[in-house]
Design a protein around this motif. Sequence first.
Motif, short mmCIF file in Angstrom:
data_model
loop_
_atom_site.label_atom_id
_atom_site.label_comp_id
_atom_site.label_asym_id
_atom_site.label_seq_id
_atom_site.Cartn_x
_atom_site.Cartn_y
_atom_site.Cartn_z
N SER A 178 4.92 8.27 1.90
CA SER A 178 5.88 9.27 1.45
C SER A 178 5.45 10.66 1.92
N SER A 179 6.27 11.31 2.73
CA SER A 179 6.05 12.67 3.21
C SER A 179 4.71 12.76 3.95
N ARG A 180 3.71 13.46 3.38
CA ARG A 180 2.40 13.52 4.03
C ARG A 180 1.79 12.11 4.10
N GLY A 181 2.06 11.28 3.10
CA GLY A 181 1.59 9.89 3.14
C GLY A 181 2.20 9.13 4.31
N GLU A 191 -9.23 8.28 5.92
CA GLU A 191 -10.34 7.36 5.68
C GLU A 191 -10.12 6.53 4.41
N THR A 192 -9.66 7.19 3.35
CA THR A 192 -9.37 6.48 2.09
C THR A 192 -8.30 5.42 2.32
N ALA A 193 -7.22 5.82 3.01
CA ALA A 193 -6.11 4.89 3.26
C ALA A 193 -6.57 3.72 4.13
N GLN A 194 -7.39 4.00 5.15
CA GLN A 194 -7.85 2.95 6.05
C GLN A 194 -8.76 1.96 5.30
N ASN A 247 -2.23 2.05 -4.82
CA ASN A 247 -1.80 3.45 -4.73
C ASN A 247 -3.01 4.37 -4.83
N PRO A 248 -3.82 4.45 -3.75
CA PRO A 248 -5.06 5.24 -3.84
C PRO A 248 -4.80 6.74 -3.88
N PRO A 249 -5.69 7.48 -4.55
CA PRO A 249 -5.58 8.95 -4.52
C PRO A 249 -6.02 9.45 -3.14
N LEU A 250 -5.17 10.25 -2.51
CA LEU A 250 -5.47 10.78 -1.18
C LEU A 250 -5.82 12.26 -1.28
N ASP A 251 -6.84 12.67 -0.58
CA ASP A 251 -7.29 14.07 -0.57
C ASP A 251 -6.16 14.97 -0.07
N ASP A 252 -5.82 16.00 -0.83
CA ASP A 252 -4.74 16.92 -0.46
C ASP A 252 -5.18 17.93 0.60
N ASP A 253 -6.48 18.23 0.64
CA ASP A 253 -6.94 19.33 1.48
C ASP A 253 -7.50 18.87 2.82
N ASP A 254 -7.95 17.62 2.89
CA ASP A 254 -8.63 17.12 4.09
C ASP A 254 -7.88 15.88 4.59
N PHE A 255 -7.10 16.05 5.66
CA PHE A 255 -6.29 14.94 6.18
C PHE A 255 -7.18 13.78 6.62
N GLU A 256 -8.30 14.07 7.28
CA GLU A 256 -9.19 13.00 7.75
C GLU A 256 -9.74 12.20 6.57
N LEU A 312 0.88 -1.17 0.00
CA LEU A 312 0.00 0.00 0.00
C LEU A 312 0.91 1.21 0.00
N PHE A 313 0.87 2.00 -1.10
CA PHE A 313 1.73 3.17 -1.23
C PHE A 313 0.88 4.42 -1.04
N LEU A 314 1.20 5.20 -0.02
CA LEU A 314 0.47 6.42 0.30
C LEU A 314 1.32 7.62 -0.13
N HIS A 315 0.85 8.29 -1.17
CA HIS A 315 1.63 9.38 -1.78
C HIS A 315 1.62 10.64 -0.92
N GLY A 316 2.52 11.54 -1.27
CA GLY A 316 2.67 12.79 -0.55
C GLY A 316 1.69 13.86 -1.00
N TRP A 317 1.77 15.00 -0.32
CA TRP A 317 0.90 16.14 -0.60
C TRP A 317 1.20 16.66 -2.00
N GLN A 318 0.17 17.00 -2.73
CA GLN A 318 0.27 17.50 -4.10
C GLN A 318 1.02 16.52 -5.00
N SER A 319 0.88 15.26 -4.68
CA SER A 319 1.41 14.19 -5.51
C SER A 319 0.21 13.38 -5.95
N SER A 320 0.44 12.33 -6.70
CA SER A 320 -0.70 11.56 -7.16
C SER A 320 -0.28 10.11 -7.36
N PRO A 321 -1.27 9.22 -7.50
CA PRO A 321 -0.96 7.82 -7.74
C PRO A 321 -0.17 7.65 -9.03
#
Length: 160
Positions: free
Chosen positions: A63-66, A46-49, A33-42, A7-16
């Motif tokens: 990676s970084s924020r990920g 939730e997406t990662a969980q 490698n799911p897309p993670l919301d850049d603006d809403d950490f929660e 499971l690869f969690l990308h950084g802020w302003q990054s993408s899958p």
Amino acid sequence: MHPIRILFLHGWQSSPGGLKPSHLARHGHEVINPPLDDDDFEAALETAQATLHAHQPNVIVGSSRGGAVAMNLHSGDIPLVLLCPAWRHWGHADRVKPGTLILHSRGDETIPFADSQELVARSGLPEGCLIEVGRDHRLADPEPLQAMLEACERQAHTQP
């Protein structure tokens, strides 16, 4: 080497599909490698969980924020590989579980290397869990990419 599910969690302003997850996939591993919301950490958490629950990976890479997302997940015994984790900026976790590996560059211009040193100390990890590699925050050169691959493969073999 058997393929491992990562499971690869990308950084802020990054993408899958970026350089690092692509590097892992090129070496025969299954990378989620799911897309993670850049603006809403929660929302990112939730997406990662949900992705973690659906895919049951062998290893989680953040990676970084990920990395901050990875630290805040309920991930049980699944080992972590954190790349320049931005734990001071996002989430509430200020420690990592035993066995976590952290890759960070002393030349990181975004997240100070000292943040990872402090994270290792707070978590009671041995010094060898912090791997100094690369020239900058991106860890996109051949040496850090290889170190990330090796860390994932090593972590996959520590699972019960």
